[in-house]
Scaffold this active site. Sequence first.
Site, PDB file in Angstrom:
ATOM      1  N   GLY A 605       0.817  -1.207   0.106  1.00 46.27           N
ATOM      2  CA  GLY A 605      -0.059  -0.006  -0.020  1.00 46.27           C
ATOM      3  C   GLY A 605       0.842   1.321  -0.131  1.00 46.27           C
ATOM      4  N   PHE A 607       1.434   2.896   2.268  1.00 47.30           N
ATOM      5  CA  PHE A 607       2.366   3.159   3.674  1.00 47.30           C
ATOM      6  C   PHE A 607       3.466   2.065   3.474  1.00 47.30           C
ATOM      7  CE2 PHE A 607       3.311   1.942   8.100  1.00 47.30           C
ATOM      8  CZ  PHE A 607       3.462   3.197   8.642  1.00 47.30           C
ATOM      9  N   SER A 609       4.527  -2.396   2.862  1.00 51.35           N
ATOM     10  CA  SER A 609       4.318  -3.735   3.026  1.00 51.35           C
ATOM     11  C   SER A 609       3.170  -4.110   4.041  1.00 51.35           C
ATOM     12  CB  SER A 609       5.437  -4.655   3.108  1.00 51.35           C
ATOM     13  OG  SER A 609       6.323  -4.380   2.007  1.00 51.35           O
ATOM     14  N   VAL A 610       2.127  -5.071   3.648  1.00 54.98           N
ATOM     15  CA  VAL A 610       1.239  -5.464   4.588  1.00 54.98           C
ATOM     16  C   VAL A 610       1.354  -7.007   4.877  1.00 54.98           C
ATOM     17  CG1 VAL A 610      -1.351  -5.270   5.262  1.00 54.98           C
ATOM     18  CG2 VAL A 610      -0.232  -3.741   3.750  1.00 54.98           C
ATOM     19  N   LYS A 624       0.918  -3.225   8.883  1.00 60.41           N
ATOM     20  CA  LYS A 624       1.465  -2.508   7.860  1.00 60.41           C
ATOM     21  C   LYS A 624       2.886  -1.968   8.447  1.00 60.41           C
ATOM     22  CE  LYS A 624      -2.636  -0.670   5.543  1.00 60.41           C
ATOM     23  NZ  LYS A 624      -3.335   0.628   5.157  1.00 60.41           N
ATOM     24  N   ASP A 722      -6.667   9.409  -1.542  1.00 61.77           N
ATOM     25  CA  ASP A 722      -6.148   8.466  -2.378  1.00 61.77           C
ATOM     26  C   ASP A 722      -7.397   7.266  -2.253  1.00 61.77           C
ATOM     27  OD1 ASP A 722      -4.478   6.727  -4.368  1.00 61.77           O
ATOM     28  OD2 ASP A 722      -3.500   5.570  -2.601  1.00 61.77           O
TER      29      ASP A 722
END
Length: 925
Positions: A605, A607, A609-610, A624, A722
Amino acid sequence: MMELQVIRIFRLVVAFVLCLCIFIRSASSATKGFESIACCADSNYTDPKTTLTYTTDHIWFSDKRSCRQIPEILFSHRSNKNVRKFEIYEGKRCYNLPTVKDQVYLIRGIFPFDSLNSSFYVSIGVTELGELRSSRLEDLEIEGVFRATKDYIDFCLLKEDVNPFISQIELRPLPEEYLHGFGTSVLKLISRNNLGDTNDDIRFPDDQNDRIWKRKETSTPTSALPLSFNVSNVDLKDSVTPPLQVLQTALTHPERLEFVHDGLETDDYEYSVFLHFLELNGTVRAGQRVFDIYLNNEIKKEKFDVLAGGSKNSYTALNISANGSLNITLVKASGSEFGPLLNAYEILQARSWIEETNQKDLEVIQKMREELLLHNQENEALESWSGDPCMIFPWKGITCDDSTGSSIITKLDLSSNNLKGAIPSIVTKMTNLQILNLSHNQFDMLFPSFPPSSLLISLDLSYNDLSGWLPESIISLPHLKSLYFGCNPSMSDEDTTKLNSSLINTDYGRCKAKKPKFGQVFVIGAITSGSLLITLAVGILFFCRYRHKSITLEGFGKTYPMATNIIFSLPSKDDFFIKSVSVKPFTLEYIEQATEQYKTLIGEGGFGSVYRGTLDDGQEVAVKVRSSTSTQGTREFDNELNLLSAIQHENLVPLLGYCNEYDQQILVYPFMSNGSLLDRLYGEASKRKILDWPTRLSIALGAARGLAYLHTFPGRSVIHRDVKSSNILLDQSMCAKVADFGFSKYAPQEGDSYVSLEVRGTAGYLDPEYYKTQQLSEKSDVFSFGVVLLEIVSGREPLNIKRPRIEWSLVEWAKPYIRASKVDEIVDPGIKGGYHAEALWRVVEVALQCLEPYSTYRPCMVDIVRELEDALIIENNASEYMKSIDSLGGSNRYSIVMDKRALPSTTSTAESTITTQTLSHPQPR
């Protein structure tokens, strides 16, 4: 005697030098036209396996900050250990490679594994070659064959979900035969296989064209027999024939060989199939090995005999139209003594060549970029200009129109880009240009003149450092309607009598308001902002002290509890935050334990990696982890936490906890078991079950409520920045939860000194007004939400360059149908007949209002919520009515789509500012 020895030694030296020269010349001739690029390499080097020289890409992209090193586990077979990752919010980055016009080339890109499910597109020129999607821990390659139309070719990476990346680019000349029958097409390599071999891939220097031949096992139902022979004295006359190292192995079978290729694109494409043969059995004679060749069960060659032409080797090129799969089958012919044999084959997919921008416009704008860069090194706008100016993503500030099959540049807006130096005179050669805006820069020299044939209708030169008189050739332009040249301190505005009488808009060279110096703006802005913030903070303290500890959001019919303990802080000059103490801090050790050392990657995303994890109480969470490339510091992270922890709403993903240890910045959210709206509309989940219309409508309403809460957040509006279908998550009850506030910002308020926010968003969703002005408002989210509504109705992606050109943009494709009242044409086929016409029309008309080019005409989110509530009421009432009809034996309503004009009027839940019955010219809001 000594003289004879000297003569012999001299002759030996001369012979050695001659042999060396011949070898060098031969090697140079073999690699003529080769271009080998190693991205982010420190210097040029020679690959020990291929003996080819690779050149660093610093002449194209000099910024080393975009360089990454490939993990050691992945680069064992690669000569380049680096990768270039382009950190861009949208658009493309292109490598401009030299070619010879009309020569056929192979171009190959190599992309090391980056992250699971990351995807972006690659194009040759403006012809899309394909999507790269990483699903396994392995390198990705893409290869295309094309005919050069000029002395260079652009190899472009186009951003989709993640920032595009690349490690190596290879350009090689190819024989003409590859494009036989496909003169104006690009051929995308699907497969190139060396059969019967168990060794490594074969390429240059064995293959003089540097085609890479990969070993492949047969997929025939019965075991195929590998056949090999030490081949010699074979004359390979055809230039497309593989090298002997490939042909000396083969697969054969007494009856049939079959090679199945599933997973091809489901659209109809033409495919070119090259089959390569060399008879390896010295006892076989002509007429003894005869077989039929089928493609997708369609016979293409009857009674094919490798030896029929008197040579031991042969190849055949076959064409076929296929959709989803392609099978190659070789069947022993009646009366043949031996079964079929195949040594190697290639499959290439034909893609129509798309015309690039008008050649003259292209040359002019590229020259203009070069001239501007002389005085504006590292200018962000100019550096983003890469590849074709109009296609596939237009350059920033450029607007194009179609004209006789190619694109022409009609508008150039370089305003507010801090550009210095002279205005490039070559701009006057853009014969199709109608609008030119160069205002709010630091240009100090004007171009000499525009030709009388110019089509220019608007010119803005204001707020620069130009001097002297405005050239008469500009004043007298025949089509000019708007002219602004004021606020140039050294430019004369005395003689305005010569101005074209047809001008509708002009400032007559005068400066209406003196442009304040930066220092004045900063001091005044700081004082104003500081005073406003102190007043706001004190007011909120008193307000919250006496106010009941809950608020009701109008239009939602629900009361939301306020945090019982709140803290007020002023972390920056233009923001204030309300921080909840309910967010739990986690240790890094606990996070690593909960995620099993980041074992399961579930996405990427804004921010970072998830990862999927499980807390001690059994709750599944999404963790996250901020990307290592982020420049965000601890203070910014704390400010973001303040924002996230203050927001509590049933349609927003709640923040459960965080970790800020050892330079690791981590956010913990509940895991959403039903994935994202994107996945349910046209992702993998949509293939299992189609999302019905009532559920889609409910999700749209939930997401709208979440955004409305952000926009009406107590104290100051919060803008998501977004909004997209992948950021609308679905819990186990299919309740919509708006996610990913990593880009969220407080909205500007009256009294703010200036707005300077980096443009963020996703291609296909970005508000054009925000992109152009960089002025952020809640209406930017509204535009993006309008795109999401069209996704919900149509089941289509907002941007898909694999479709016909007219359908690339969902918004531009759908608008004409909506305005012509042909909504059925854009409805997802999976829900046709499963919706109430009036409810659907409500949603479509709201979407159209959201997509107004000017934000003034767009509704606010609270109005959108009301319209969607009405639509859901209409849908639910119709469903209940039809259920009662069905219980009496009536037919299902879904067999008929009602015409909206024949419907009785419904009672709205609240008065709305959106017009739902007509599509008249919008009024400002």
